[in-house]
Design a protein around this motif. Structure first.
Motif: not given
Length: 407
Positions: A260-276
């Motif tokens: 969620l922090r990455i999505a906010k910091e990068l200003d993503v709109v839509g789906h974001l998958a973070v592979e870990l």
């Protein structure tokens, strides 16, 4: 007479004065096909820019433009009549997306976000800047520089050369393509032949691979799906288990909050998958490192079609249209997704009789692709209270569809 709404791109209209938006989808693969499917119950209209009429989504979307997404004039012509542009893949040139935005066309995710999914070097630099845990990495210039990078990771006084390391072309790789595990400088020639920068990363000694899937809207609403375990075979996602079995609550929460922090910091709109990568230190404590980012619906989220209250595809549609997001919670204790790969048995439809009779709860999702060995042509979802049972049912169905087993 029907009056047009104000704004340059309010052309999404049905007869009779009912106004619905048109979502322009760039790319005609299976992700576009399943996103279109999710928009149908909402009355959302789709316009597709596809490479060929045979592409997965081009077979089911009624409004299809055949053209090259790398050509700006083609993109501009396609965008006329669209209320928003989104993507099946991350390869549209960033300068073209900026031109569309200058024309007044909403692009989601926008170019400033999407560049982090296009360029692994840019991604790593940004994640470093915002304090996200990543494998040790840097851009390398040649095989000798790879050897220097490998040695930099050795503890003081340790013997050896620091190999193996992972090399990635910064652009264009997916499903194991553009990725090499090299064990010496002599093995490191191939990545540099592509003519693009090469990123070197330490080879992480991980416990397993996880994925955190989140969706974010333009005004900042965001939802997180349960963290899943992703199992790979030959660099390709084979099985996804939701939620990740045995994951400590604290680690799952940390992974969701990180995504969620990455999505906010990068200003993503839509789906974001973070592979870990899930790691475990000498003290036994669990940790996570970010491996990759994808700013579109993702293979690790296909389980949500049948296992979540609102699928990743439905929430991606909602997000790009700035509609309220749907509930991401799971419907069952366990959901298992297994990819169906092509084999030597092309007539998969003939296998439906057995698969459906054996497991009436089985969900089959096929992509309309020609069957070729090793090609992703579909996936199956199973769910229930018993994880071993769900795994067995999904693996059996995928293997039977492929023709690996016949009973």
């Amino acid at each position: 007479m029907i009056m047009r709404a104000s704004g340059a791109h309010r052309y999404g209209r049905y007869p009779g004065g009912v106004t619905f938006p048109v979502v322009g989808m760039v790319g005609g693969g299976q992700l576009a096909r399943m996103t279109h499917e999710a928009g149908i119950p909402l009355g959302i209209r789709f316009k597709l820019l596809s490479d060929t009429p045979q592409d997965s989504a081009a077979q089911v979307v009624s409004d299809v433009v055949i053209g090259d997404y790398r050509d700006l004039d083609t993109l501009r012509t396609f965008a006329r009549g669209c209320d928003v542009i989104t993507f099946d893949h991350e390869h549209v040139p960033i300068e073209h997306l900026r031109a569309l935005e200058a024309d007044g066309i909403p692009v989601r995710p926008g170019p400033d976000a999407l560049v982090h999914a296009q360029d692994k070097g840019v991604m790593r630099a940004k994640l470093d800047a915002i304090g996200v845990p990543c494998p040790r990495h840097r851009i390398v210039s040649d095989p000798q520089d790879v050897a220097a990078f490998a040695a930099e990771g050795l503890p003081e006084g340790a013997e050896g050369d620091g190999f193996p390391v992972v090399l990635k072309t910064v652009r264009g790789g997916y499903d194991g393509k553009g990725v090499w595990i090299v064990r010496s400088a002599a093995d490191a020639e191939d990545p540099f032949r592509a003519g693009v920068p090469v990123l070197a990363e330490e080879k992480v000694d991980f416990v397993r691979e996880l994925a955190a899937n989140v969706v974010r809207s333009p005004h900042g609403q965001a939802v997180a799906y349960p963290v899943v375990e992703s199992r790979q075979v030959d660099g390709v996602c084979d099985t996804v288990i939701a939620p990740a079995p045995g994951i400590p609550d604290e680690l799952a929460l940390r992974a969701e909050e990180l995504a969620l922090r990455i999505a906010k910091e990068l200003d993503v709109v839509g789906h974001l998958a973070v592979e870990l990568f899930e790691t475990r230190g000498p003290d036994g404590r669990h940790g996570i490192l970010v491996n990759e980012l994808a700013m579109r619906p993702h293979n690790s989220g296909h389980w949500t079609q049948d296992g979540a209250i609102t699928s990743q595809f439905a929430n991606h549609v909602r997000a790009v249209l700035d509609l309220p997001l749907g509930d991401p919670r799971p419907r069952a204790k366990w959901t298992v997704m297994v990819n169906v790969l092509g084999g030597d048995y092309p007539d998969m439809y003939a296998a439906y009789l057995h698969c459906m009779a054996r497991d009436p709860q089985l969900k089959i999702h096929m992509y309309g692709k020609d069957v070729k060995p090793g090609r992703k042509v579909g996936h199956v979802n199973t769910y229930g209270d018993d994880l071993d049972d769900a795994l067995d049912r999904a693996r059996h169905a995928a293997a039977y569809l492929k023709g690996t087993i016949t009973e």
